[in-house]
Scaffold this motif. Structure first.
Motif, short mmCIF file in Angstrom:
data_model
loop_
_atom_site.label_atom_id
_atom_site.label_comp_id
_atom_site.label_asym_id
_atom_site.label_seq_id
_atom_site.Cartn_x
_atom_site.Cartn_y
_atom_site.Cartn_z
N ILE A 244 -6.82 -2.30 -4.53
CA ILE A 244 -7.45 -2.65 -5.80
C ILE A 244 -8.06 -1.39 -6.41
O ILE A 244 -8.90 -0.73 -5.80
CB ILE A 244 -8.56 -3.71 -5.62
CG1 ILE A 244 -7.99 -4.98 -4.97
CG2 ILE A 244 -9.21 -4.02 -6.95
CD1 ILE A 244 -7.02 -5.74 -5.82
N THR A 245 -7.63 -1.04 -7.60
CA THR A 245 -8.15 0.14 -8.29
C THR A 245 -8.39 -0.20 -9.76
O THR A 245 -7.91 -1.21 -10.27
CB THR A 245 -7.17 1.32 -8.21
OG1 THR A 245 -5.90 0.91 -8.77
CG2 THR A 245 -6.98 1.78 -6.77
N MET A 246 -9.14 0.68 -10.43
CA MET A 246 -9.37 0.54 -11.86
C MET A 246 -8.47 1.52 -12.58
O MET A 246 -8.27 2.66 -12.13
CB MET A 246 -10.84 0.82 -12.20
CG MET A 246 -11.82 -0.02 -11.38
SD MET A 246 -11.76 -1.77 -11.77
CE MET A 246 -12.80 -1.79 -13.22
N GLY A 247 -7.91 1.11 -13.72
CA GLY A 247 -7.06 1.98 -14.50
C GLY A 247 -7.86 2.93 -15.36
O GLY A 247 -9.08 3.10 -15.18
N GLU A 248 -7.19 3.55 -16.30
CA GLU A 248 -7.84 4.52 -17.19
C GLU A 248 -8.91 3.83 -18.03
O GLU A 248 -8.69 2.76 -18.60
CB GLU A 248 -6.79 5.16 -18.09
CG GLU A 248 -7.36 6.17 -19.07
CD GLU A 248 -6.32 6.71 -20.02
OE1 GLU A 248 -6.70 7.41 -20.99
OE2 GLU A 248 -5.12 6.42 -19.81
N LEU A 249 -10.08 4.44 -18.11
CA LEU A 249 -11.18 3.91 -18.90
C LEU A 249 -10.98 4.29 -20.37
O LEU A 249 -10.83 5.47 -20.70
CB LEU A 249 -12.52 4.45 -18.39
CG LEU A 249 -13.79 3.85 -19.01
CD1 LEU A 249 -13.85 2.35 -18.77
CD2 LEU A 249 -15.02 4.53 -18.42
N ARG A 250 -10.98 3.29 -21.23
CA ARG A 250 -10.71 3.53 -22.65
C ARG A 250 -11.78 2.87 -23.51
O ARG A 250 -12.56 2.05 -23.03
CB ARG A 250 -9.33 2.99 -23.03
CG ARG A 250 -8.20 3.48 -22.13
CD ARG A 250 -6.89 2.83 -22.49
NE ARG A 250 -5.86 3.11 -21.48
CZ ARG A 250 -4.61 2.68 -21.56
NH1 ARG A 250 -4.23 1.94 -22.59
NH2 ARG A 250 -3.73 2.97 -20.62
N THR B 43 -1.20 -14.57 0.51
CA THR B 43 -2.10 -13.48 0.92
C THR B 43 -2.42 -12.59 -0.27
O THR B 43 -3.59 -12.18 -0.46
CB THR B 43 -1.43 -12.64 2.03
OG1 THR B 43 -1.14 -13.49 3.14
CG2 THR B 43 -2.35 -11.52 2.48
N ALA B 44 -1.42 -12.28 -1.08
CA ALA B 44 -1.64 -11.45 -2.26
C ALA B 44 -2.58 -12.13 -3.24
O ALA B 44 -3.47 -11.50 -3.82
CB ALA B 44 -0.30 -11.14 -2.93
N LEU C 234 0.81 -1.22 0.00
CA LEU C 234 0.00 0.00 0.00
C LEU C 234 0.84 1.26 0.00
O LEU C 234 0.38 2.31 -0.43
CB LEU C 234 -0.94 -0.01 1.21
CG LEU C 234 -1.94 -1.16 1.25
CD1 LEU C 234 -2.87 -1.01 2.44
CD2 LEU C 234 -2.74 -1.22 -0.04
N SER C 235 2.06 1.20 0.48
CA SER C 235 2.91 2.38 0.52
C SER C 235 3.70 2.57 -0.77
O SER C 235 4.47 3.52 -0.90
CB SER C 235 3.88 2.30 1.70
OG SER C 235 4.69 1.13 1.59
N SER C 236 3.50 1.65 -1.73
CA SER C 236 4.27 1.69 -2.97
C SER C 236 3.37 2.03 -4.15
O SER C 236 2.20 1.61 -4.20
CB SER C 236 4.93 0.33 -3.22
OG SER C 236 5.49 0.27 -4.51
N PRO C 237 3.88 2.78 -5.13
CA PRO C 237 3.09 3.08 -6.34
C PRO C 237 3.06 1.91 -7.33
O PRO C 237 2.40 1.98 -8.35
CB PRO C 237 3.83 4.28 -6.94
CG PRO C 237 5.24 4.09 -6.51
CD PRO C 237 5.17 3.48 -5.13
N GLU C 238 3.75 0.81 -7.01
CA GLU C 238 3.80 -0.34 -7.91
C GLU C 238 2.43 -0.98 -8.05
O GLU C 238 1.71 -1.20 -7.07
CB GLU C 238 4.79 -1.37 -7.35
CG GLU C 238 4.89 -2.63 -8.20
CD GLU C 238 5.78 -3.68 -7.55
OE1 GLU C 238 6.55 -4.33 -8.27
OE2 GLU C 238 5.69 -3.84 -6.31
#
Length: 308
Positions: free
Chosen positions: A103-109, A69-70, A30-34
């Motif tokens: 968990i996030t969603m990327g750019e909508l295309r 866990t991941a 969570l602390s990483s932008p990866e």
């Protein structure tokens, strides 16, 4: 020599469809932008397809002992997203819900292809290091030798819904581990899409499918159960050693010996089918668990998921 080109000589775009698509991103730290791409969702106003990562064993190279866990977090998140897509369609892409940390969603295309599946899988293969196109092709080829549309031919089985309702009464939090179509309490009316792996229950300790054995032997139902066992095997093999702590079970319900609606011969035939399925399960390393009542099945699930 002259060559005449006509419109018939080129692929037609008339059958192509346009759809929205977006990658599903997983940030295990969570602390990483990866971010890791664990899926790609594509949707029109009337339908959707969620292409999911299938090379989960590669997580072990990145996270070692923390890979399990991941893996669990990623796969549960994909199940929740699939449920959201079935409920809200394209709105789930325009207005994604924050279901799990990381968990996030990327750019909508917008994309174009021959089908929603083609759009989603093409972009997943292009974007994700957790997707193995070769493995997906092998699975699809394997499906060709299985009975065609066994699920579509099988009679509607209420067992998964009844098990969900029983488990929900005793531990509501476990309901999220059931497949979206079971939670919606509706039959699987659409023909299963190629390459779909159907898992009825995917918990922290148990992964299972459910089916009812009729008193009269039905090869269609038996083929259906074998297909569900094959789905369990594919799901387990995709995760590799990461899922060594979870039990994979095919849970079948049949009538009791003393049920007045079943004859002694029919009960004997049922036991023979259970033995036959058990032998198939031993070859696949999938446990076949026979039970005669919904509470027995529900309590079995509750017992294995005590920590949830």
């Amino acid at each position: 020599m002259s060559v005449i080109f006509t419109n018939d000589g080129f692929p037609s775009r008339a059958d192509h469809l346009r759809a929205l698509w977006t990658p599903v991103l997983f940030s295990p730290r969570l602390s990483s932008p990866e971010n890791l791409v664990i899926g790609v969702a594509s949707a029109t106003e009337t339908d959707f397809y969620l292409a999911e990562a299938n090379a989960w064993r590669r997580l072990h190279c990145l996270f070692g002992d923390g890979a399990e866990t991941a893996l669990l977090a990623a796969r549960v998140a994909l199940d929740v997203l699939k449920s959201d897509l079935s409920e809200r369609g394209q709105t789930a892409l325009h207005e994604p819900r924050q279901t799990f940390s990381g968990i996030t969603m990327g750019e909508l295309r917008e994309g174009e292809g021959s089908s929603l599946k083609q759009i989603a899988t093409t972009w997943l293969a292009s974007l994700s290091s957790l997707y193995d196109a070769g493995l997906a092709e092998r699975i699809e080829r394997s499906e060709e030798v299985l009975p065609v549309s066994a699920e579509a031919k099988a009679k509607a089985d209420r067992l998964p819904v009844l098990v969900l309702e029983y488990v929900e009464q005793h531990r509501p939090r476990l309901s999220s581990f059931f497949h979206a179509e079971i939670r919606e309490k509706r039959e699987r009316k659409r023909k299963p899409r190629a390459q779909d792996i159907y898992i009825g229950f995917a918990g922290s300790s148990l992964v299972a499918n459910f089916a009812t054995l009729p008193a009269k032997r039905s090869n269609t139902i038996i083929d259906h159960i074998k297909r569900l066992m094959w789905d369990l095997e594919q799901d387990r093999d995709a995760a590799g050693a990461l899922d060594r702590q979870r039990k994979y079970e095919m849970i079948v319900k049949h009538q009791d010996k003393y049920d007045p609606h079943i004859t002694e011969k029919q009960f004997g035939d049922v036991l023979e089918v259970v033995d036959e399925l058990g032998e198939q399960g031993r070859k696949r390393d999938i446990a076949v668990i026979p039970r005669v009542t919904v509470p027995e099945i529900g309590n079995h699930v509750l017992e294995l998921e005590q920590a949830a």
